[in-house]
Design an enzyme around this catalytic site. Structure first.
Site, PDB file in Angstrom:
ATOM      1  N   SER A   1      27.257 -42.901 -72.641  1.00  0.00           N
ATOM      2  CA  SER A   1      27.719 -44.326 -71.675  1.00  0.00           C
ATOM      3  C   SER A   1      28.404 -44.999 -72.722  1.00  0.00           C
ATOM      4  O   SER A   1      29.738 -45.471 -72.143  1.00  0.00           O
ATOM      5  CB  SER A   1      26.375 -45.069 -71.565  1.00  0.00           C
ATOM      6  OG  SER A   1      25.551 -44.339 -70.952  1.00  0.00           O
TER       7      SER A   1
ATOM      8  N   ARG B   1      27.987 -53.512 -75.126  1.00  0.00           N
ATOM      9  CA  ARG B   1      26.423 -53.365 -74.571  1.00  0.00           C
ATOM     10  C   ARG B   1      26.231 -54.349 -73.191  1.00  0.00           C
ATOM     11  O   ARG B   1      25.276 -54.060 -72.624  1.00  0.00           O
ATOM     12  CB  ARG B   1      25.243 -53.838 -76.072  1.00  0.00           C
ATOM     13  CG  ARG B   1      24.029 -53.537 -75.726  1.00  0.00           C
ATOM     14  CD  ARG B   1      23.112 -53.593 -76.689  1.00  0.00           C
ATOM     15  NE  ARG B   1      23.133 -52.393 -77.597  1.00  0.00           N
ATOM     16  CZ  ARG B   1      22.796 -51.262 -77.670  1.00  0.00           C
ATOM     17  NH1 ARG B   1      21.723 -51.016 -76.727  1.00  0.00           N
ATOM     18  NH2 ARG B   1      22.978 -50.417 -78.516  1.00  0.00           N
TER      19      ARG B   1
ATOM     20  N   HIS C   1      27.443 -51.961 -70.640  1.00  0.00           N
ATOM     21  CA  HIS C   1      26.234 -50.957 -70.627  1.00  0.00           C
ATOM     22  C   HIS C   1      25.120 -51.564 -69.711  1.00  0.00           C
ATOM     23  O   HIS C   1      24.631 -50.895 -68.804  1.00  0.00           O
ATOM     24  CB  HIS C   1      25.944 -50.588 -71.975  1.00  0.00           C
ATOM     25  CG  HIS C   1      24.821 -49.615 -71.868  1.00  0.00           C
ATOM     26  ND1 HIS C   1      23.525 -49.902 -72.254  1.00  0.00           N
ATOM     27  CD2 HIS C   1      24.854 -48.324 -71.717  1.00  0.00           C
ATOM     28  CE1 HIS C   1      22.828 -48.347 -72.237  1.00  0.00           C
ATOM     29  NE2 HIS C   1      23.651 -47.848 -71.885  1.00  0.00           N
TER      30      HIS C   1
END
Lengths: 221, 221
Positions: B21, B44, B47
């Site tokens: 990812s 993040r 994500h």
């Protein structure tokens, strides 16, 4: 700018802010094809994300809302995929009808079995929930593996969810797992694409339990 | 599609999914002007949201990352605005250095005082935290009133946050509260616009604590 006692947002009450936000959402969303019972879910998800694209990507199985309301009013459990989802769900409106919110991802037996089988805790937690909670509402905002396992169990006749709220977020398998969910003829709320997550599925559950309260009060006909 | 034992996503381990990812995010984001220490936070957050627009809207005070790493390594508390944020923060990496995660929104004394003063619990919880946790990391993903109160206390010299992670989501006052935060010369991580929320600020904290672990291990120079 001076934040004195007359600085308005500080003194506005949360309920007023919510009402005003909902009006703004309705005005900005414009035309849509959601039903009058689906729209409160859409509205609360946009409220929780400020993301109209996400709101417009929502897909409801035709029986989703009725199945969700019935599951709550019958006191069926709500199964959250992670503790963050459990923490966000408004418990009082679930407990009022005898239900409870469960989360199995950190149960010692789940962690042990996942280790032993070399698979994810999300998969084992899903199996445990399906064995214990037929008719429950399955709420998945994170692991696509949990949603794929639930789909597998439904296909094999080993799971009978009352409703699946399946909106895992992510780049690997998330969109694909939702595509698979949409092929099933069971009650689901999902969306198209990569977006989703804990706050999104929590918003869906909390909007649904508000509908259940209104149904119980005879306000939804 | 048949989800047999050879269906790949089910057998891929979570760490592999995360690595893949992150590669996809870097490829799809393309050029950006975040520093090498800011980028792990951006990555993040994307994500956790699958939202590149949100990622690109992030704004870091020049001292934000260093201040956040230092606060964690010094065992300063992390103050979450709601229980959902508390639930999502990876505790082990905070506790390792003597820190803890606190949330005051449902403390009985906070609820009582908010009622008595006719104001929001978020405001009273912020006051309580500021009195008890100088140098802490303040994490606000929901109530703009909490962020506005924190800003007011900073201006009055009554709060000295180590870092403010301020990304309330919403239609009323959220974007404006973040604008006010950006006018302060204190360490903050925020974004432009209405988006934000519990999952977003949790992603920021968890990325930051990973940086702290790397700093402690001498990996960040």
């Amino acid at each position: 700018m001076d934040f004195g006692t007359d600085f308005k947002p500080v003194t506005v009450q949360p309920q007023e802010i919510e009402g005003l936000s909902f009006q703004m959402i309705t005005a900005e969303l414009g035309e849509h094809s959601f039903s009058s019972l689906e729209y409160p879910i859409v509205q609360r998800i946009i409220h929780a994300s400020a993301d109209f694209e996400l709101g417009r990507s929502l897909i409801f199985h035709p029986r989703a809302i009725e199945a969700g309301i019935n599951a709550i009013l019958q006191g069926k459990p709500i199964i959250a995929d992670v503790r963050m989802v459990e923490a966000g769900i408004a418990k009082e409106r679930i407990q009022r009808y005898g239900g409870e919110v469960r989360v199995h991802i950190s149960d010692p037996d789940v962690m042990e079995e996942a280790n032993a089988l070399g698979t994810t805790r999300a998969i084992i937690a899903t199996r445990k929930a399906c064995a214990q909670a037929p008719g429950g509402i399955y709420v998945i905002g994170n692991a696509p593996t949990a949603l794929l396992e639930l789909i597998r169990l439904v296909k094999e006749g080993k799971a009978q969810p009352g409703l699946v709220i399946g909106m895992p977020v992510g780049f690997v398998s998330a969109a694909e797992s939702k595509e698979e969910l949409r092929k099933l003829d069971i009650p689901y709320i999902t969306n198209i694409g990569r977006k989703g997550g804990s706050t999104i599925v929590v918003a869906a559950v909390n909007a649904l339990s508000l509908l259940a309260v209104r149904r119980a009060a005879g306000e939804l006909g």
